[in-house]
Design an enzyme around this catalytic site. Structure first.
Site, PDB file in Angstrom:
ATOM      1  N   ASN A 100      46.695  35.307  25.683  1.00 39.61           N
ATOM      2  CA  ASN A 100      47.437  35.863  26.816  1.00 39.61           C
ATOM      3  C   ASN A 100      48.430  34.845  27.357  1.00 39.61           C
ATOM      4  OD1 ASN A 100      46.152  38.564  27.419  1.00 39.61           O
ATOM      5  ND2 ASN A 100      44.378  37.236  27.180  1.00 39.61           N
ATOM      6  N   HIS A 132      46.855  23.814  24.787  1.00 37.53           N
ATOM      7  CA  HIS A 132      48.157  24.488  24.668  1.00 37.53           C
ATOM      8  C   HIS A 132      49.256  23.468  24.940  1.00 37.53           C
ATOM      9  CE1 HIS A 132      45.878  28.209  24.873  1.00 37.53           C
ATOM     10  NE2 HIS A 132      45.399  27.863  26.052  1.00 37.53           N
TER      11      HIS A 132
HETATM   12  N1  LIG Z   1      46.106  35.140  31.466  1.00 39.36           N
HETATM   13  C1  LIG Z   1      45.332  34.129  31.096  1.00 39.36           C
HETATM   14  O1  LIG Z   1      45.694  32.966  31.248  1.00 39.36           O
HETATM   15  C2  LIG Z   1      43.999  34.407  30.516  1.00 39.36           C
HETATM   16  C3  LIG Z   1      43.580  35.698  30.316  1.00 39.36           C
HETATM   17  N2  LIG Z   1      42.342  35.975  29.822  1.00 39.36           N
HETATM   18  C4  LIG Z   1      41.995  37.387  29.619  1.00 39.36           C
HETATM   19  O2  LIG Z   1      41.391  37.883  30.825  1.00 39.36           O
HETATM   20  C5  LIG Z   1      40.499  38.958  30.508  1.00 39.36           C
HETATM   21  C6  LIG Z   1      39.128  38.680  31.134  1.00 39.36           C
HETATM   22  O3  LIG Z   1      38.604  37.476  30.590  1.00 39.36           O
HETATM   23  P1  LIG Z   1      37.073  37.024  30.810  1.00 39.36           P
HETATM   24  O4  LIG Z   1      36.715  37.106  32.236  1.00 39.36           O
HETATM   25  O5  LIG Z   1      36.919  35.730  30.123  1.00 39.36           O
HETATM   26  O6  LIG Z   1      36.339  38.196  29.993  1.00 39.36           O
HETATM   27  P2  LIG Z   1      34.763  38.449  29.816  1.00 39.36           P
HETATM   28  O7  LIG Z   1      34.592  39.040  28.466  1.00 39.36           O
HETATM   29  O8  LIG Z   1      33.979  37.232  30.147  1.00 39.36           O
HETATM   30  O9  LIG Z   1      34.447  39.572  30.906  1.00 39.36           O
HETATM   31  C7  LIG Z   1      34.959  40.870  30.801  1.00 39.36           C
HETATM   32  C8  LIG Z   1      34.390  41.733  31.910  1.00 39.36           C
HETATM   33  O10 LIG Z   1      34.950  43.040  31.799  1.00 39.36           O
HETATM   34  C9  LIG Z   1      33.935  43.982  32.120  1.00 39.36           C
HETATM   35  N3  LIG Z   1      34.167  45.291  31.527  1.00 39.36           N
HETATM   36  C10 LIG Z   1      34.115  45.650  30.217  1.00 39.36           C
HETATM   37  N4  LIG Z   1      34.290  46.979  30.079  1.00 39.36           N
HETATM   38  C11 LIG Z   1      34.453  47.470  31.338  1.00 39.36           C
HETATM   39  C12 LIG Z   1      34.656  48.776  31.862  1.00 39.36           C
HETATM   40  N5  LIG Z   1      34.750  49.844  31.061  1.00 39.36           N
HETATM   41  N6  LIG Z   1      34.770  48.929  33.215  1.00 39.36           N
HETATM   42  C13 LIG Z   1      34.691  47.867  34.035  1.00 39.36           C
HETATM   43  N7  LIG Z   1      34.479  46.590  33.592  1.00 39.36           N
HETATM   44  C14 LIG Z   1      34.377  46.397  32.261  1.00 39.36           C
HETATM   45  C15 LIG Z   1      32.672  43.376  31.547  1.00 39.36           C
HETATM   46  O11 LIG Z   1      31.571  43.975  32.200  1.00 39.36           O
HETATM   47  P3  LIG Z   1      30.029  43.638  31.783  1.00 39.36           P
HETATM   48  O12 LIG Z   1      29.845  42.209  32.170  1.00 39.36           O
HETATM   49  O13 LIG Z   1      29.252  44.586  32.615  1.00 39.36           O
HETATM   50  O14 LIG Z   1      29.952  43.852  30.312  1.00 39.36           O
HETATM   51  C16 LIG Z   1      32.870  41.893  31.850  1.00 39.36           C
HETATM   52  O15 LIG Z   1      32.287  41.545  33.092  1.00 39.36           O
HETATM   53  C17 LIG Z   1      40.455  39.032  28.983  1.00 39.36           C
HETATM   54  O16 LIG Z   1      41.344  40.038  28.510  1.00 39.36           O
HETATM   55  C18 LIG Z   1      40.964  37.665  28.560  1.00 39.36           C
HETATM   56  O17 LIG Z   1      41.549  37.684  27.261  1.00 39.36           O
HETATM   57  C19 LIG Z   1      41.478  34.961  29.537  1.00 39.36           C
HETATM   58  C20 LIG Z   1      41.847  33.660  29.724  1.00 39.36           C
HETATM   59  C21 LIG Z   1      43.151  33.270  30.166  1.00 39.36           C
HETATM   60  O1  LIG Z   2      45.243  32.779  26.785  1.00 35.72           O
HETATM   61  C1  LIG Z   2      44.054  33.128  26.755  1.00 35.72           C
HETATM   62  O2  LIG Z   2      43.729  34.329  26.651  1.00 35.72           O
HETATM   63  C2  LIG Z   2      42.958  32.160  26.876  1.00 35.72           C
HETATM   64  C3  LIG Z   2      43.320  30.786  26.563  1.00 35.72           C
HETATM   65  O3  LIG Z   2      44.097  30.486  25.707  1.00 35.72           O
HETATM   66  C4  LIG Z   2      42.664  29.735  27.329  1.00 35.72           C
HETATM   67  O4  LIG Z   2      41.818  30.034  28.185  1.00 35.72           O
HETATM   68  O5  LIG Z   2      43.009  28.572  27.135  1.00 35.72           O
END
Ligand SMILES: NC(=O)C1=CN([C@@H]2O[C@H](COP(=O)(O)OP(=O)(O)OC[C@H]3O[C@@H](n4cnc5c(N)ncnc54)[C@H](OP(=O)(O)O)[C@@H]3O)[C@@H](O)[C@H]2O)C=CC1
Ligand SMILES: O=C([O-])CC(=O)C(=O)O
Length: 273
Positions: free
Chosen positions: A195, A225
């Site tokens: 992301n 990164h």
């Molecule tokens: N922009 C950036 O810099 C970054 C972005 N990201 C992105 O952020 C997002 C979240 O990351 P992260 O917190 O690590 O993810 P996780 O996998 O740790 O957590 C995802 C959460 O989403 C919930 N979820 C899944 N399905 C549903 C649903 N249908 N309805 C409601 N909740 C749901 C899960 O619930 P449950 O626990 O109940 O299964 C879980 O708590 C990801 O897409 C990741 O790639 C990550 C890092 C950096």
């Molecule tokens: O970009 C992302 O989705 C996550 C990532 O690289 C980081 O946490 O360093």
């Protein structure tokens, strides 16, 4: 309206994983001008103990019911859920803070919807660095933006690009370049891992002009990164070495970036663009 008399905005958080839990804890402990209105998760039972420990336990609602109770939604969920989380908020002129930034590229109606209805989609700096400088440079002319990401094997495992190309990263003993392409291609091949590249591209020269290499490195413990920007105002390079959160794909600093963004919203002194 002065900031003192500004009404309190209600916040809904989707996801209680590596990012959402920390953001919810911070909101529960108090961020000026904000109140935690509701959360949404996939499996509420799994989070019962965490929610019970909060000072004030928020209601757990389906995603579709969040807009009725909140002014701001924070998406910390798997990328495919992005449109159903963001759409109701921006259609009502509200704010959606998004972490699954890559998914914005495949749902470009959302920004148009926000524009039509006076809503806003906010992309925090997240796991990256220096988006302030990139957006400033973009006010002039940026010649190039290049990023190189190095991750431990478990920070990349399971990505569609790796599975589709049958790349065996589990048995590597040396750093291996597994991808070279644009931020748009990376968003498709690595929706849960890159992301940051898409956030960088949206701040700068766009997803087709931002280039990216991805390396799997078995010796690494951090997600690294490195970004090089060449512009008519400045040339700069920056590197961040992220300590993974409970989710090995997600750097710890990501949740802190969201919390800092929320605090800035109501602060008397705002630092950084
Ligand atoms: N922009 C950036 O810099 C970054 C972005 N990201 C992105 O952020 C997002 C979240 O990351 P992260 O917190 O690590 O993810 P996780 O996998 O740790 O957590 C995802 C959460 O989403 C919930 N979820 C899944 N399905 C549903 C649903 N249908 N309805 C409601 N909740 C749901 C899960 O619930 P449950 O626990 O109940 O299964 C879980 O708590 C990801 O897409 C990741 O790639 C990550 C890092 C950096
Ligand atoms: O970009 C992302 O989705 C996550 C990532 O690289 C980081 O946490 O360093």
């Amino acid at each position: 309206m002065s900031r003192e008399t500004m009404s309190v905005a209600r916040v809904a958080v989707v996801g209680l994983g590596g990012i959402g839990q920390k953001v919810v804890e911070a909101l529960d402990q108090g961020i000026a001008g904000l109140t935690l209105a509701a959360i949404s998760v996939q499996n509420p039972d799994k989070h019962a103990a965490f929610l019970a420990e909060l000072g004030k336990t928020p209601p757990v609602l389906p995603i579709a019911d969040l807009e009725a109770v909140a002014d701001i939604v924070i998406e910390c969920a798997p990328a495919p859920l992005l449109p159903e989380i963001v759409r109701p908020f921006v259609t009502k002129g509200k704010t959606a803070i998004v972490l699954s930034v890559g998914a914005l590229l495949f749902n470009d109606d959302l920004v148009a919807l926000a524009k039509t209805h006076g809503g806003q989609i906010v992309v925090p700096t997240g796991a990256l660095i220096g988006l302030d400088a990139v957006t400033a440079a973009a006010e002039g002319k940026i010649h190039s933006v290049k990023m190189v990401t190095r991750k431990p094997v478990k920070g990349l495992a399971g990505a569609p690009y790796i599975v589709e190309n049958k790349i065996d990263i589990d048995s590597i003993t040396e750093p291996l370049k597994i991808f070279e392409g644009t931020a748009r291609e990376a968003a498709k091949g690595f929706p849960a891992n890159l992301n940051v590249a898409v956030a960088l591209s949206l701040a700068g020269v766009g997803p087709d002009a931002t280039t990216l290499q991805i390396w799997a490195d078995p010796a690494l413990t951090r997600n690294v990164h490195r970004v090089e920007v060449d512009a008519d105002s400045a040339r700069f390079s920056m590197q961040i070495e992220n300590i993974p959160s409970e989710n090995p794909k997600t750097g710890r600093i990501t949740a802190l970036s969201v919390i800092a963004l929320l605090r800035k919203r109501g602060a008397a002194l705002r630092v950084g663009t």
